[in-house]
Design a protein around this motif. Structure first.
Motif, PDB file in Angstrom:
ATOM      1  N   ILE A  28      28.584   4.903   3.889  1.00  0.00           N
ATOM      2  CA  ILE A  28      27.184   5.307   3.825  1.00  0.00           C
ATOM      3  C   ILE A  28      26.367   4.200   3.184  1.00  0.00           C
ATOM      4  O   ILE A  28      26.729   3.685   2.126  1.00  0.00           O
ATOM      5  N   MET A  29      25.279   3.835   3.833  1.00  0.00           N
ATOM      6  CA  MET A  29      24.322   2.877   3.278  1.00  0.00           C
ATOM      7  C   MET A  29      23.188   3.657   2.621  1.00  0.00           C
ATOM      8  O   MET A  29      22.542   4.502   3.260  1.00  0.00           O
ATOM      9  N   THR A  30      22.964   3.412   1.335  1.00  0.00           N
ATOM     10  CA  THR A  30      21.923   4.128   0.596  1.00  0.00           C
ATOM     11  C   THR A  30      20.746   3.201   0.335  1.00  0.00           C
ATOM     12  O   THR A  30      20.915   2.005   0.064  1.00  0.00           O
ATOM     13  N   ILE A  31      19.550   3.769   0.416  1.00  0.00           N
ATOM     14  CA  ILE A  31      18.310   3.008   0.239  1.00  0.00           C
ATOM     15  C   ILE A  31      17.423   3.788  -0.730  1.00  0.00           C
ATOM     16  O   ILE A  31      17.223   5.006  -0.553  1.00  0.00           O
ATOM     17  N   LEU A  32      16.906   3.109  -1.729  1.00  0.00           N
ATOM     18  CA  LEU A  32      15.986   3.718  -2.697  1.00  0.00           C
ATOM     19  C   LEU A  32      14.608   3.115  -2.497  1.00  0.00           C
ATOM     20  O   LEU A  32      14.409   1.906  -2.660  1.00  0.00           O
ATOM     21  N   LEU A  33      13.658   3.958  -2.128  1.00  0.00           N
ATOM     22  CA  LEU A  33      12.267   3.538  -1.950  1.00  0.00           C
ATOM     23  C   LEU A  33      11.418   4.275  -2.973  1.00  0.00           C
ATOM     24  O   LEU A  33      11.156   5.472  -2.833  1.00  0.00           O
ATOM     25  N   ASP A  34      11.040   3.576  -4.026  1.00  0.00           N
ATOM     26  CA  ASP A  34      10.101   4.124  -4.991  1.00  0.00           C
ATOM     27  C   ASP A  34       8.978   3.110  -5.187  1.00  0.00           C
ATOM     28  O   ASP A  34       8.932   2.065  -4.528  1.00  0.00           O
ATOM     29  N   TRP A  35       8.063   3.415  -6.092  1.00  0.00           N
ATOM     30  CA  TRP A  35       6.896   2.536  -6.245  1.00  0.00           C
ATOM     31  C   TRP A  35       7.302   1.140  -6.704  1.00  0.00           C
ATOM     32  O   TRP A  35       6.708   0.142  -6.280  1.00  0.00           O
ATOM     33  N   PHE A  81       0.823  -1.208   0.000  1.00  0.00           N
ATOM     34  CA  PHE A  81       0.000   0.000   0.000  1.00  0.00           C
ATOM     35  C   PHE A  81       0.860   1.262   0.000  1.00  0.00           C
ATOM     36  O   PHE A  81       0.482   2.278  -0.582  1.00  0.00           O
ATOM     37  N   TRP A  82       2.033   1.178   0.617  1.00  0.00           N
ATOM     38  CA  TRP A  82       2.967   2.302   0.560  1.00  0.00           C
ATOM     39  C   TRP A  82       3.448   2.517  -0.872  1.00  0.00           C
ATOM     40  O   TRP A  82       3.541   3.648  -1.359  1.00  0.00           O
ATOM     41  N   GLY A  83       3.758   1.410  -1.571  1.00  0.00           N
ATOM     42  CA  GLY A  83       4.177   1.514  -2.967  1.00  0.00           C
ATOM     43  C   GLY A  83       3.084   2.060  -3.862  1.00  0.00           C
ATOM     44  O   GLY A  83       3.355   2.851  -4.781  1.00  0.00           O
ATOM     45  N   VAL A  84       1.815   1.660  -3.611  1.00  0.00           N
ATOM     46  CA  VAL A  84       0.697   2.184  -4.406  1.00  0.00           C
ATOM     47  C   VAL A  84       0.552   3.690  -4.197  1.00  0.00           C
ATOM     48  O   VAL A  84       0.318   4.453  -5.155  1.00  0.00           O
ATOM     49  N   SER A  85       0.709   4.130  -2.954  1.00  0.00           N
ATOM     50  CA  SER A  85       0.624   5.581  -2.692  1.00  0.00           C
ATOM     51  C   SER A  85       1.766   6.330  -3.386  1.00  0.00           C
ATOM     52  O   SER A  85       1.553   7.424  -3.937  1.00  0.00           O
ATOM     53  N   PHE A  86       2.974   5.753  -3.386  1.00  0.00           N
ATOM     54  CA  PHE A  86       4.086   6.375  -4.101  1.00  0.00           C
ATOM     55  C   PHE A  86       3.813   6.422  -5.598  1.00  0.00           C
ATOM     56  O   PHE A  86       4.192   7.377  -6.280  1.00  0.00           O
ATOM     57  N   LEU A  87       3.166   5.376  -6.122  1.00  0.00           N
ATOM     58  CA  LEU A  87       2.843   5.341  -7.552  1.00  0.00           C
ATOM     59  C   LEU A  87       1.823   6.412  -7.897  1.00  0.00           C
ATOM     60  O   LEU A  87       1.936   7.089  -8.935  1.00  0.00           O
ATOM     61  N   MET A  88       0.815   6.575  -7.042  1.00  0.00           N
ATOM     62  CA  MET A  88      -0.211   7.581  -7.302  1.00  0.00           C
ATOM     63  C   MET A  88       0.341   9.000  -7.205  1.00  0.00           C
ATOM     64  O   MET A  88      -0.017   9.880  -7.983  1.00  0.00           O
ATOM     65  N   LEU A  89       1.249   9.197  -6.227  1.00  0.00           N
ATOM     66  CA  LEU A  89       1.808  10.530  -6.011  1.00  0.00           C
ATOM     67  C   LEU A  89       3.038  10.801  -6.862  1.00  0.00           C
ATOM     68  O   LEU A  89       3.546  11.934  -6.850  1.00  0.00           O
ATOM     69  N   ASP A  90       3.525   9.786  -7.562  1.00  0.00           N
ATOM     70  CA  ASP A  90       4.719   9.905  -8.402  1.00  0.00           C
ATOM     71  C   ASP A  90       5.893  10.467  -7.602  1.00  0.00           C
ATOM     72  O   ASP A  90       6.503  11.490  -7.952  1.00  0.00           O
ATOM     73  N   THR A  91       6.203   9.790  -6.500  1.00  0.00           N
ATOM     74  CA  THR A  91       7.267  10.251  -5.622  1.00  0.00           C
ATOM     75  C   THR A  91       8.166   9.088  -5.252  1.00  0.00           C
ATOM     76  O   THR A  91       7.836   7.924  -5.500  1.00  0.00           O
ATOM     77  N   SER A  92       9.325   9.394  -4.664  1.00  0.00           N
ATOM     78  CA  SER A  92      10.275   8.374  -4.242  1.00  0.00           C
ATOM     79  C   SER A  92      11.123   8.945  -3.117  1.00  0.00           C
ATOM     80  O   SER A  92      11.224  10.166  -2.946  1.00  0.00           O
ATOM     81  N   LEU A  93      11.728   8.054  -2.365  1.00  0.00           N
ATOM     82  CA  LEU A  93      12.594   8.430  -1.251  1.00  0.00           C
ATOM     83  C   LEU A  93      13.992   7.871  -1.501  1.00  0.00           C
ATOM     84  O   LEU A  93      14.135   6.695  -1.844  1.00  0.00           O
TER      85      LEU A  93
END
Length: 581
Positions: free
Chosen positions: A51-58, A24-36
């Motif tokens: 540094i540990m990098t993390i990509l959270l997108d839809w 559901f978090w991914g669906v909200s990111f997809l609807m809002l067209d956003t990423s972290l």
């Protein structure tokens, strides 16, 4: 035993809730067209930071949701399937480590952390393949591990080539890397690594061999974790697939993989091997459409395939568990009367695999075939795509025929039924809902604007015609092959052996790609490292110095015999010198 079952239950609840949250978090990111994009500084020493990098997108969140949902169903299913195993807690921990490695790979925009997840998948998969600890499992584990080491080396080489840039976060350089010459090398290495992990030709032999693992592991490996890691990595690198000829080579090899697996599955009688070759065929389809440039469509099919392929393996495990641990489909006839609920789930997954309209597989496969028909591909690729689609329906209907059309032929009095398998059936029913409704849900989410493909009538109905022809051929071949023991003619025998053995790839992989290099390395070590190198290198120098020092020590003893001997030699040398002068 109750504590062991509680480990399965707690893991199931935790993974299921976490998977729902990520989805559901991914669906909200997809609807809002956003990423972290998150950077976590682990340690900093003298202005040098780790540094540990993390990509959270839809894409990463929805894929993690699917991985966790399928893993939760597999662990819940294992509660009964592996109930007789005394070390079931170790099994669950290995599965959780497997899922953790896959999640690390999914959320990593950094090629270093990708390597950590990549190697974690390889190591834990080796532990799971050799879980039953017999000769066949050890052989399959070594083939799996050594085949995947090729991909690990390619990732390491790509890391070395990315030293030319300021960071290993490839996501920063993706737009600029297209014009760089170094990216041709990096993209070729990434494609080769993905081919090893997703078992494309010539690395296809390890995938059916990995069936030595327990069936719940096979359901997890073949649906959403190990084999899909290569496809997911190429989806992330899809922008740079076309700056090198490796992308065109991937198109040819993936289509040949799809064709080879589809043909081989029609000659196979092992239930798990048929489904494994089906996975290989679908991986070839994903790589094929990905190399054409449709990365979002490949991701769509990746998700739908994960649902019905996990269901197929869980149903196969329930059948194997019910008929007394036999995997030969010739012994499993009439199951629709004895295991109706299990066979209904299996038939649903089979029809989804075939692309039955309005099931999950239809929405992705039909769109893939239409977009491929609309693309600029040559006739060979076009033929392999549609012919392999027909072969998919062919072996699916062949499998259904053997499980329904024949008599139950285990050979002993055995009780088969659904009554004692309710824990496994609940795990299967959760995936059955996904196999029915997942395709339409994902198509509405990923493609909010309907993709309308306008084609001539013969191309528009080509997928339906090929599927219908494949179903008819599958039933006819099964009907003619039942009870056939003698194969006339040497050429016919050679043809069937070649087609049924994946074009001799297992033989070539084990005898020439693994056994010969290991034998060559042993011979090199024996003749060079422990032979001439020892004699002429450090060991030989040591022996020479020891012998020389012993001679010098004897000379320094000042013994009269040694003095007389050397004096005689010196006089003899002077006399000979005077004679010749």
């Amino acid at each position: 035993m109750l504590w062991m079952f509680s480990v399965c239950s707690v893991s199931f609840v935790f993974l299921f809730m976490l998977g729902a949250l990520f989805f559901f978090w991914g669906v909200s990111f997809l609807m809002l067209d956003t990423s972290l994009f998150i950077e976590w500084e682990i340690v900093s020493i003298n202005s040098s930071s780790i540094i540990m990098t993390i990509l959270l997108d839809w894409m990463s969140l929805i894929f993690m949701g699917f991985v966790l949902f399928i893993s939760s169903m597999v662990i819940y299913y294992s509660k009964q399937y592996m109930g007789g195993d005394f070390y079931i807690n170790r099994f669950v921990i290995l599965v959780l480590m497997f899922v953790l490695s896959m999640m690390l790979l999914i959320i990593s925009p950094n090629i270093i952390s990708i390597l950590l997840g990549w190697d974690g998948l390889g190591l834990v998969s080796y532990c799971l393949v050799i879980y039953y600890q017999n000769f066949r499992s050890y052989s399959a584990g070594m083939l799996t591990a050594l085949s995947n080491r090729v991909g690990d080396v390619c990732i390491l080489l790509a890391i070395a080539w990315m030293l030319n840039y300021g960071s290993w976060n490839y996501i920063f350089y993706m737009e600029n890397l297209i014009i760089k010459e170094e990216m041709m090398v990096i993209s070729s290495l990434i494609i080769l690594a993905a081919m090893t992990k997703s078992a494309q030709i010539p690395f296809s032999a390890w995938l059916p061999a990995a069936m030595a693992a327990p069936t719940p592991v096979s359901a997890l490996v073949h649906s959403s974790t190990l084999v899909t890691a290569g496809v997911y990595l190429l989806i992330r690198f899809s922008d740079v697939l076309f700056i090198t000829y490796a992308g065109k080579m991937l198109l040819l090899l993936s289509s040949l993989t799809m064709f080879m697996a589809g043909v081989g599955a029609n000659y196979e009688y092992d239930l798990k091997s048929i489904i494994a070759l089906s996975t290989l065929s679908q991986l070839g389809l994903m790589m094929m459409i990905l190399s054409m440039g449709f990365s979002k469509l490949a991701f769509f099919h990746l998700l739908t395939h994960a649902l019905f392929k996990a269901l197929l393996f869980l149903c196969a495990g329930a059948i194997i568990h019910g008929v007394g641990d036999t995997q030969d489909i010739r012994c499993m006839g009439g199951l629709v009367h004895q295991m109706p609920l299990t066979f209904s789930c299996l038939n649903t997954a089979n029809l989804t695999l075939c692309g039955m309209p309005f099931l999950a597989g239809f929405y992705s496969k039909d769109l893939i075939l239409e977009m491929a028909s609309l693309s600029y591909i040559n006739f060979i690729i076009f033929f392999l795509l549609f012919f392999s689609t027909g072969l998919t329906v062919c072996y699916s209907f062949r499998l259904s025929y053997y499980l329904v059309g024949l008599n139950f032929n285990v050979g002993t009095s055995h009780s088969v039924g659904d009554n004692d398998n309710w824990t496994m059936i609940r795990g299967m029913l959760g995936l059955t809902l996904g196999a029915i409704f997942g395709g339409s849900l994902l198509s509405w989410l990923l493609f909010p604007c309907p993709m309308i493909v306008v084609l001539p009538l013969w191309l528009k109905t080509g997928a339906l015609l090929v599927s219908g022809l494949g179903a008819w051929v599958g039933v006819m071949i099964s009907y003619s092959y039942v009870g056939m023991n003698n194969i006339p003619g040497n050429m016919t025998y050679l043809y069937i052996v070649m087609m049924g053995s994946m074009w001799f790839l297992p033989y070539l992989s084990t005898n020439y790609c693994i056994r010969f290099p290991l034998f060559l390395g042993g011979a090199y070590s024996k003749t060079i490292d422990q032979g001439w190198s020892e004699m002429l290198g450090g060991q030989g120098l040591h022996n020479f110095l020891v012998d020389g020092s012993s001679v010098m020590m004897k000379m320094q003893y000042n013994e009269f015999k040694i003095y007389i001997f050397f004096s005689f030699c010196l006089v003899l040398f002077l006399l000979l010198l005077m004679l010749f002068i």
